[in-house]
Structure formats: structure tokens, C-alpha cells
Design a protein around this motif. Structure first.
Motif: not given
Length: 512
Positions: A324-347
Motif C-alpha cells: 500500500q502506497k502509504t507505507v511503501y517507502s517504510i516497507f522497502i527500507d525494512l525489506l532491504g535491511a532484512e535482505m542485507a542481513r542474509v549471509r550467502v555461502g555454501a549451504g
């Protein structure tokens, strides 16, 4: 997005050291497996082999037989013989259930080995396998074992003066072909296999050539717990073997999980052969809808976790995000922060949240779709390009401003990529659902809102085989499957076992 280990027990990742992993790699490298046919491991009729890789390194880890139509025919013949004679048709439902329970117990005693092989073969994290695939597979196995004694026919009510009875029976559909995918090889094989066996069928399994090791290990475990010869047959190989199984005239049903194109070919083969029954789960492009009253941090964490689960190679993953447009910017920041915490490597390494994609071809396709979307005006606010170095890694990616006609919005990418758009604040639930329904797929949909009325209106309007509100809850094993290009038929629970049965109606007249 670190995945925490529950309780005080060490995680599987903590229990595996470098020496253990390398020892198993050497063992797999040296192993060439045959096909399991009539209870014995047999070499392929052509003598040719294929290689399976560790997606984290690209290194070959095992060699396996490349099956062909002759191998499939031998396996189907063994399954047909076991269905009609021998020990299998003489077993009661309780005895079939006992064998399935014994299989579950055997697997549970060796969960560490199963997890490591799955991580090496499919590239997923030990944490996700130990917390997801293995317990879900064992639960499905035991659930289906329980259903073996509870799949019933029915008797119609009738007056006492009638000179007969009307009822129907449920019988095994017959020989079943199980064609399983590479994104959840253990779980999908166990789910399909146990449902078919609970119904009294015999099976021929054709695992994906990209991740066949779990299926081979399942076959050996079935031998050791005492399933009669020919009940469970496994033929490894590529599409040649799969096509032969789909068109074989003695196969009564095919259960398949995979791509739409392969699903279409299976339908055609079924029609051209004996009109065999099919159950098809063909993927999705699932919408996720976030309203302004949702628990935004919780929603962001769940959405990021799901799109990164199995490196985005998950059929029900929410890959189209409507905010929803009202919370779009806030939510994208939250989602981006979660993505940035993902540690990628050999499973199979410690401190990793997301592993590699299955192969270079899949990663290259994802990269091409993302690059094409960016060329058409989209912006990658996270990720966007393949990660350098060995292995087939792709970073968690957020695409904003994707053209609605772009492949990134329309096609299943099967990568950790989520496309995001905003919807108007005043949009009614049915209008938002119409945006979400604008897809050729209909497997799953997710809604985040605290408004129960709105949630139920969305459930009613969304075109999907399942709708999950606020992350879901409870522990019921519900039927799973899709609509539209996501396929048809259902797996799990009574519906999943019943799919492997045929109804026989009986009209019994009493003799005069």
C-alpha cells in the motif's frame, strides 16, 4: 536474517566439520550408482552415466546411471508384477503402514547424513534442511502411513426393504510414475512415494538429474526396512527417462512437480499413451499483499526469509510484492535491511542463511531476466547481478518499478528475486486482488493485514490454491496444489493419498 537454532542442542551445521564433509565428498565421488529395479541395484542398459555437482563449487560429487526407455520398461514391469502378485497385494493396510513407519524411523536415526547429502546435492543450507525439508518429509511420511488404514469407500443410505446394496470402494490406481524436482529432492520424493504406497500402489521414481542422491538413498532405505521387491523402483537419468515413464502404457498415473513446459509434455504423453491420470504441480508467481495496517517489521522479515528460502527456488515463494502506497517507502527500507542481513555461502558451512542456485544455467537465466527488467526501467535496490567466484550464487534482489509486461513480473524466475509495486491507498480489496490475480499462475498468495474483514475478502477474491494470511498458523497438513498454469490435483493429507486411488462403484443385488 540469521536463522537461530532453537533450544540448547547444537545445530547440524555445528556438528559437521571440514573433515567430515570432505570424507563424504570423497565417498560420493567414488560412487557410481545403478537403478533400483525389483529390489536390486542394476547397471543401466546403455552403460552411460551422468554427473551431479555441488552447486556451491561446481565440483562433481557423484556419478550416476543415465537411464533410458529400456531401463524404464524394466522398472515398470517390476512394479506391475509386484502390484499383481508377490507380497505387496497380500499385505493389509496396517502392514503397509508399518513399513512406512519403519522407513520414517530409519531416516530419523540418520538425519545428519541425510541433511548433509541434501545440502551437497541441492545447495540448500543445513539449517533450512534440518528445520524444513527433513521434519516436513518425516511428518508427511508418518501422516501418509496413518492414512493407509483410513482411506475408505462409502455405503449409500437405503430403505430396509430394498433387495440389494449400493456402495463404492477405493482401490490402488496401479503403477505410478513419480517424477521429482531438484529444488526439494528429499521432501518431494518422500511425500509422493509415501502417499502412493499408503494407497497400495507400486512406484517408479525418476528423480531430477540435477539432484538424484536423496532418491537413491531413499531407495536403499526402503530395501533395508523390507519393502517387497518391485514395489519401489528408482531409475535415474535425464528427460529421456522421464519421457519414457510418462508415455509407458503400463503406467496408470504420473505425479510430477516441475516446470510448465515439462508438465505440458507429460499431459501430451499421457494422452498419446493410455490416458493415464496426472497430478501436476507446475510452479507459481505468487503475490504478496501488504496493507498499511500490517505488522510491517514481521511482514518484511517473513517475506525476505521466504524469497531467500532455497535461494528463491521455491514454487510458492512470494515473488510479486504489492505494498500500500502509504507505507511503501517504510516497507522497502525494512525489506532491504532484512535482505542485507542474509549471509550467502555454501549451504553445508556454518553461519550461512542462503546457499547457491542449482546450476549455472538457472543462474544465467535469472541474471538475464533481471538485467532485461533493469534495461526496461526497473531499479535494483538490492542485489541484481550474480556473485563472483566459484559456485552458482545470486544475491537477494529487490526490483522496483518493473514494467508489468516484463518477464521479471510475469515469469517464474526461481531465484531470490522479488519484484515490488505500490497500490493506491483507497483501493478496495477486490481491486487489489484483481492486480494480484493478473498472472498465468495460481499456486499461492499471501496477505498481511490486521483487519479480519479485509483478510477474508481477500481470501474470497484471490485465485490461488492456497492463501496465507499473516504468515499462517497451526499445524494442519492441508492439501497443496494450484490453479491455472500452476497445475491441478492436490498433495498432502487425505486428498493427497486419495489421488492415488480409483473408485469402483458396486450395485449388489441379493439373490431371490
Amino acid at each position: 536474517m540469521k536463522q537461530e537454532n532453537s533450544g540448547n542442542q547444537p545445530s547440524i551445521a555445528d556438528r559437521f566439520g571440514e573433515e567430515h564433509i570432505e570424507s563424504l565428498l570423497r565417498e560420493l565421488e567414488a560412487r557410481t550408482s545403478g537403478h533400483l529395479i525389483e529390489g536390486r541395484w542394476r547397471t543401466g542398459s546403455a552403460g552411460s552415466t551422468l554427473i551431479t555437482e555441488d552447486p556451491a563449487t561446481g565440483r562433481a560429487i557423484a556419478e550416476f546411471a543415465a537411464g533410458n526407455a529400456d531401463d524404464i520398461d524394466r522398472a515398470v514391469t517390476a512394479a506391475e508384477t509386484a502390484l499383481r502378485s508377490g507380497g505387496w497385494p497380500l499385505l493389509t493396510a496396517s502392514q503397509r503402514a508399518a513399513l512406512l513407519f519403519a522407513l520414517a524411523d530409519r531416516i530419523e536415526r540418520e538425519v545428519d547424513q541425510w541433511a548433509l547429502i541434501e545440502a551437497l546435492d541441492a545447495g540448500h543450507t543445513l539449517t533450512s534442511i534440518a528445520g524444513g525439508d527433513l521434519p516436513l518429509g518425516l511428518r508427511a511420511l508418518r501422516d501418509n502411513a496413518g492414512w493407509a488404514t483410513k482411506v475408505n469407500g462409502a455405503t449409500a443410505m437405503q430403505s430396509a426393504c430394498q433387495s440389494g446394496a449400493n456402495y463404492y470402494l477405493r482401490e490402488p490406481v496401479g503403477v505410478v510414475g513419480l517424477i521429482t524436482p531438484w529444488n526439494a529432492p528429499f521432501l518431494m520424493t518422500i511425500q509422493k512415494l509415501s502417499a502412493a504406497l499408503a494407497a497400495g500402489c507400486t512406484v517408479v521414481v525418476k528423480p531430477s538429474e540435477l539432484a538424484p542422491l536423496s532418491a537413491l538413498r531413499i531407495g536403499e532405505a526402503c530395501r533395508k526396512v523390507g519393502f517387497p521387491p518391485g514395489v519401489i523402483n528408482i531409475v535415474t537419468g535425464d528427460g529421456i527417462a522421464g519421457a519414457a515413464l510418462a508415455r509407458h502404457p503400463a503406467v496408470n498415473m504420473v505425479s510430477f512437480t516441475g516446470s510448465v513446459d515439462t508438465g505440458r509434455s507429460i499431459i501430451a504423453a499421457a494422452a498419446d499413451s493410455n490416458l493415464k491420470r496426472t497430478v501436476l504441480e507446475l510452479g507459481g508467481k505468487s503475490p504478496v499483499i501488504v496493507f498499511d495496517d500490517a505488522d510491517l517489521p514481521r511482514a518484511a522479515a517473513a517475506i525476505a526469509s521466504e524469497i531467500c528460502f532455497k535461494s528463491g527456488q521455491y514454487c510458492a515463494a512470494g515473488s510479486r510484492l504489492f505494498v500500500q502506497k502509504t507505507v511503501y517507502s517504510i516497507f522497502i527500507d525494512l525489506l532491504g535491511a532484512e535482505m542485507a542481513r542474509v549471509r550467502v555461502g555454501a549451504g553445508y558451512r556454518q553461519d550461512v542463511d542462503m546457499g547457491a542456485m542449482i546450476c549455472e544455467r538457472q543462474r544465467a537465466r535469472a541474471a538475464a531476466i533481471v538485467a532485461e527488467a533493469i534495461e526496461q526501467g526497473a531499479r535494483a535496490s538490492a542485489g541484481g547481478t550474480p556473485m563472483p567466484g566459484a559456485g552458482y550464487f545470486f544475491p537477494p534482489t529487490i526490483l522496483e518499478g518493473v514494467d508489468p509486461g516484463a518477464r521479471a513480473w510475469r515469469e517464474e524466475i526461481f531465484a531470490p528475486v522479488i519484484a515490488v509495486t505500490a497500490f493506491e491507498d483507497g483501493a478496495a480489496p477486490n481491486a487489489v486482488a484483481a492486480l494480484a490475480n493478473d498472472s498465468a499462475y495460481g499456486l499461492s498468495a499471501k496477505v498481511w493485514t490486521r483487519d479480519l474483514r479485509r483478510a477474508m475478502e481477500m481470501v474470497a477474491c484471490l485465485q490461488a490454491g492456497q492463501v496465507i494470511v499473516n504468515g499462517g498458523g497451526g499445524e494442519a497438513t492441508l492439501p497443496f496444489g494450484g490453479t491455472k498454469l500452476s497445475g491441478y490435483g492436490r498433495e498432502n493429507g487425505l486428498e493427497g493419498v486419495s489421488a492415488f486411488t480409483e473408485i469402483k462403484a458396486v450395485r449388489l443385488g441379493y439373490p431371490p
